[in-house]
Enzyme design. Structure first.
Site, PDB file in Angstrom:
ATOM      1  N   ASP A 131       0.845  -1.277  -0.015  1.00  0.00           N
ATOM      2  CA  ASP A 131      -0.028   0.055   0.100  1.00  0.00           C
ATOM      3  C   ASP A 131       0.835   1.073  -0.040  1.00  0.00           C
ATOM      4  O   ASP A 131       1.863   1.685   0.795  1.00  0.00           O
ATOM      5  CB  ASP A 131      -1.061  -0.151   1.227  1.00  0.00           C
ATOM      6  CG  ASP A 131      -1.883   1.124   1.200  1.00  0.00           C
ATOM      7  OD1 ASP A 131      -2.964   1.039   0.707  1.00  0.00           O
ATOM      8  OD2 ASP A 131      -1.618   2.193   1.871  1.00  0.00           O
TER       9      ASP A 131
ATOM     10  N   ASN B 119      -1.960  13.414  -4.638  1.00  0.00           N
ATOM     11  CA  ASN B 119      -3.050  13.821  -5.417  1.00  0.00           C
ATOM     12  C   ASN B 119      -3.418  15.135  -5.005  1.00  0.00           C
ATOM     13  O   ASN B 119      -3.680  16.109  -6.088  1.00  0.00           O
ATOM     14  CB  ASN B 119      -4.398  12.999  -5.350  1.00  0.00           C
ATOM     15  CG  ASN B 119      -4.118  11.656  -6.210  1.00  0.00           C
ATOM     16  OD1 ASN B 119      -3.526  11.361  -7.116  1.00  0.00           O
ATOM     17  ND2 ASN B 119      -4.826  10.591  -5.674  1.00  0.00           N
TER      18      ASN B 119
ATOM     19  N   ASP C 243      -1.348   9.191 -10.779  1.00  0.00           N
ATOM     20  CA  ASP C 243      -1.715   8.304 -11.834  1.00  0.00           C
ATOM     21  C   ASP C 243      -0.193   7.605 -12.446  1.00  0.00           C
ATOM     22  O   ASP C 243       0.002   6.459 -12.562  1.00  0.00           O
ATOM     23  CB  ASP C 243      -2.150   8.801 -12.910  1.00  0.00           C
ATOM     24  CG  ASP C 243      -3.563   8.858 -12.842  1.00  0.00           C
ATOM     25  OD1 ASP C 243      -4.052   8.524 -11.883  1.00  0.00           O
ATOM     26  OD2 ASP C 243      -4.193   9.420 -13.697  1.00  0.00           O
TER      27      ASP C 243
ATOM     28  N   GLU D 160      -4.829   2.498  -4.150  1.00  0.00           N
ATOM     29  CA  GLU D 160      -3.431   2.344  -4.103  1.00  0.00           C
ATOM     30  C   GLU D 160      -3.061   0.967  -3.494  1.00  0.00           C
ATOM     31  O   GLU D 160      -1.840   1.096  -2.933  1.00  0.00           O
ATOM     32  CB  GLU D 160      -2.972   3.607  -3.259  1.00  0.00           C
ATOM     33  CG  GLU D 160      -3.455   3.481  -1.780  1.00  0.00           C
ATOM     34  CD  GLU D 160      -4.556   4.369  -1.603  1.00  0.00           C
ATOM     35  OE1 GLU D 160      -5.141   4.629  -0.506  1.00  0.00           O
ATOM     36  OE2 GLU D 160      -5.403   4.668  -2.774  1.00  0.00           O
TER      37      GLU D 160
END
Length: 365
Positions: free
Chosen positions: A244, A252, A261, A287
């Protein structure tokens, strides 16, 4: 009709570039028959050069289709040289030194060459699928017909007297029959191949995460369950990890979704390289990534997990929960234990690998 069908297929599915080659083959073949059998004769019988060009170029386009389908480079330069040499020889033996037998021999050999080359290149492909074997069968069939035509011609020498005798001969009937049979069988098999390719593409889209290129959750669960149910006494060890990205939301928020991305793509490539070809890798959440390692004991799996964590150079770090099992286990139970290990890694400060062992109690739970 076949030209229109394959052309429309290509217009709707540009990825199927081999359908355009098939369409071109049918167009050139149709033009050859129209020039030879329907249009009025040209001066000095030059329409026979044009019709034979259509037949030869059509066969070359036909044979390019299965090569494109398997991404095999097409020998374009050799094809052009073959067509030029054939047309030059036909022109010579039509106008300079008329010889019908020579023209039949030249054309017969020229039609065999692209078929034989295509067959050789296709036979070198190692992973033959059902559709590939069908196409190979048609190419073999075409090669046999192409080789049988000149045999029939030279066994019936009366065919070489003049064009009237030729067009009424068994050989001429064989020419039309074999070309039509080749075209129809190739069209049918290519339609089947296109259908199977589209089914494979739909399956790929349904099981693959478009951003990372890894399996999506559905694809991962399907592949992992299949691997876990393989009965092999030597496969006692198995490992599964959930990786993770730490503080992914902040990437973001700070750098934008495009940067996020790129991080997803980067970690996906990183996992594939480190985990190796035998690993089953998937993106199972925004993620979150799952990696199943069959036949990996604790030492091997821990080394891979540490390499994934330590060697990832990006805007964030990675926390990994790793579960080791030495007994039969279901995917759901392994995922449950790996999720607990990931929670522990996060709780202990992130950017680390936490290892748990799978037990019978976990399996029953």
């Amino acid at each position: 009709m076949f030209f229109a069908a394959f052309y429309l297929l290509w217009r709707n599915q540009p990825k199927l570039n081999y359908s355009l080659s098939a369409a071109l083959g049918f167009l050139l073949s149709a033009a050859g028959f129209i020039v030879q059998d329907i249009l009025p004769a040209w001066p000095y019988e030059l329409h026979r050069i044009a019709s034979n060009f259509g037949f030869l170029a059509g066969v070359c386009a036909f044979m390019a289709a299965p090569l494109q389908r398997r991404h095999i480079p097409i020998p374009v330069r050799s094809i052009i040289l073959l067509i030029i040499a054939t047309m030059t020889a036909l022109f010579w033996f039509l106008t300079i030194q008329p010889n019908l037998a020579a023209r039949i021999a030249i054309m017969s050999v020229s039609l065999v060459v692209p078929v034989a080359v295509t067959l050789i290149l296709l036979l070198r492909v190692s992973d033959q699928r059902y559709s590939d074997r069908l196409i190979l069968g048609v190419v073999w069939f075409t090669l046999l017909l192409s080789m049988l035509r000149p045999v029939v011609a030279f066994l019936l020498p009366q065919s070489f007297g003049n064009y009237t005798a030729l067009e009424q001969s068994t050989y001429w009937g064989m020419v039309h029959f074999s070309y039509v049979m080749m075209s129809v069988t190739l069209a049918i098999v290519l339609f089947v191949a296109i259908a199977l390719d589209l089914i494979d593409e739909l399956h790929h889209q349904a099981t693959t995460d478009s951003l990372s290129g890894l399996l999506n959750r559905r694809g991962f669960e399907s592949a992992a369950n299949s691997a876990l149910t393989v009965s092999n006494p030597k496969r006692q060890f198995k490992a599964l990890m959930i990786a993770d990205l730490d503080h992914f939301k902040s990437i973001n928020d700070s750098f934008g979704h495009a940067a996020g991305d790129q991080v997803i793509k980067s970690i996906a490539r990183h996992i594939q390289v480190i985990a190796g070809d035998t690993a089953i890798c998937g993106r199972i959440g925004g993620e979150e990534f799952a990696i199943l390692l069959p036949d990996h004991d604790e030492t091997m799996a821990a080394d891979i997990a540490e390499s994934i964590r330590r060697d990832f150079d990006s805007l964030t770090t990675i926390s990994i929960g790793l579960v080791i099992s030495e007994q039969p286990a279901t995917l759901s139970s392994l995922l449950g234990v790996a999720d607990k290990a990931l929670y522990a890694a996060k709780k202990n400060g992130r950017n680390q690998v936490f290892i748990l062992h799978h037990s019978l109690e976990d399996q029953e739970a």
